[in-house]
Design a protein around this motif. Structure first.
Motif, short mmCIF file in Angstrom:
data_model
loop_
_atom_site.label_atom_id
_atom_site.label_comp_id
_atom_site.label_asym_id
_atom_site.label_seq_id
_atom_site.Cartn_x
_atom_site.Cartn_y
_atom_site.Cartn_z
N GLN A 47 0.97 -1.22 -0.10
CA GLN A 47 -0.14 0.02 -0.17
C GLN A 47 1.04 1.64 -0.08
O GLN A 47 2.03 1.78 1.06
CB GLN A 47 -1.17 -0.04 1.29
N ILE A 49 1.22 6.17 -1.05
CA ILE A 49 0.48 6.74 -1.45
C ILE A 49 2.21 8.12 -1.26
O ILE A 49 3.42 7.68 -2.34
CB ILE A 49 0.28 7.86 -0.09
N TYR A 85 -3.98 7.29 -4.00
CA TYR A 85 -3.58 5.95 -3.30
C TYR A 85 -3.24 4.16 -3.44
O TYR A 85 -4.27 3.83 -3.77
CB TYR A 85 -4.71 6.25 -2.02
#
Length: 336
Positions: A47, A49, A85
């Motif tokens: 994950q 950003i 994201y």
């Protein structure tokens, strides 16, 4: 570094010979194409950003509407910021930017104060395919003046679309359904577009890929009615109109049969024959930058013409790519 970078890119696009209908994407002696700061942070495993600010290429939702236009002589960029994201299976992206206005001189490009762009997209893994995406996107634009056959005026347009793309062992597809609304010169906008491409790779020598592309985009149905029905392609590439991007998708219906082969791992040769029709006989034919190329008063019928082409892409090294196209436009009834 591990989290941040600064990236710059210079672009030079030149053209030789007489051009009777010059595009702003044809000539730019030399200028800064990209100059941005990018920051990335992994918040959990798989994950991430990412934030990017400065002059940059953008691809939000479908690249049919927001594209750097790699097939044109001078690629497109934006001044602004983007935030994304991403996980291993889905992504959300948001952006706000202004289009960089192209000038033909050296280091004189600036953002276009009359054209603001914002948007967001969300997508996940494509069902039934190894690679691809199923997603939705919203795109907004505001421009102080836009010109259609109906007339000129300030335009504020909203675009909502759904995208489905996928690539499997043999089949691949790329579909978009698009609806637009907003205001033009104080009157309402109601427009739509549908774009599809379906391909099949034959498991024989040279890996031939056979494909069929078809696109439909609305045109204005009545110039005397202040409501505008013409589709706005926003910032498209040449995916709608063959390898050289002769036409934009506004008021255009096209059908393209194509075959590509790969005689070598670094060489691709393609053959295609796009044919074009006006969606509405009351609207004209437009360029990719929304300039009116041919008003509806110049001819009769819907058939605009056919544009057979041969194109080749050669990648001799990882840093060098050469591509070329030979094309012939055969006028239809409307342009004869």
């Amino acid at each position: 570094g591990p989290h941040a970078r600064f990236f710059t890119e210079v672009q030079s696009g030149i053209i030789n010979g007489a051009v009777r209908t010059a595009r702003p994407t044809d000539q730019n002696s030399i200028d800064v194409h990209q100059a941005f700061f990018e920051w990335q942070q992994t918040v959990r495993p798989r994950q991430r950003i990412t934030a990017k600010i400065g002059r940059q290429e953008l691809a939000i939702g479908s690249t049919r509407l927001i594209s750097a236009s790699p097939g044109l002589n001078v690629k497109r960029s934006f001044d602004g910021a983007s935030l994304s994201y991403r996980t291993s299976s889905w992504a959300v992206v948001g952006v706000a930017a202004r289009l960089v206005a192209l000038s033909t001189g050296a280091f004189d490009d600036s953002w276009d104060s009359g054209q603001l762009f914002w948007g967001a997209a969300a997508g996940g893994r494509s069902p039934r395919f190894e690679r691809g995406e199923l997603g939705v996107y919203y795109l907004g634009t505001s421009k102080s003046e836009t010109v259609y056959f109906q007339g000129a005026g300030a335009e504020r347009r909203h675009t909502l679309g759904m995208k489905w793309s996928g690539t499997g062992t043999r089949f691949d597809l790329n579909y978009d359904g698009i609806y637009q609304w907003g205001t033009f010169g104080g009157a309402s906008i109601r427009a739509w577009g549908i774009a599809t491409e379906t391909g099949y790779r034959v498991p024989v020598r040279w890996r031939p890929r056979v494909s069929l592309r078809t696109d439909f985009a609305s045109g204005d149905r009545d110039p005397a009615n202040p409501e505008l029905d013409s589709f706005n392609p926003l910032f498209p590439g040449n995916s709608y109109s063959g390898a050289v991007g002769l036409f934009g998708p506004t008021n255009l219906t096209d059908l393209t049969a194509a075959v590509t082969i790969a005689p070598r791992s670094n060489l691709t040769i393609g053959f295609e024959a796009p044919s074009y029709w006006r969606t509405s006989i009351h609207d004209g034919v437009y360029a990719t930058d929304l300039r009116l190329l041919a008003p509806p008063t110049i001819g009769d019928g819907k058939y605009v013409g056919t544009n057979p082409s041969v194109l080749a892409v050669w990648q001799p090294t990882r840093h060098v790519q050469l591509q070329g196209v030979i094309t012939r436009f055969i006028s239809g009834k409307f342009l004869e």
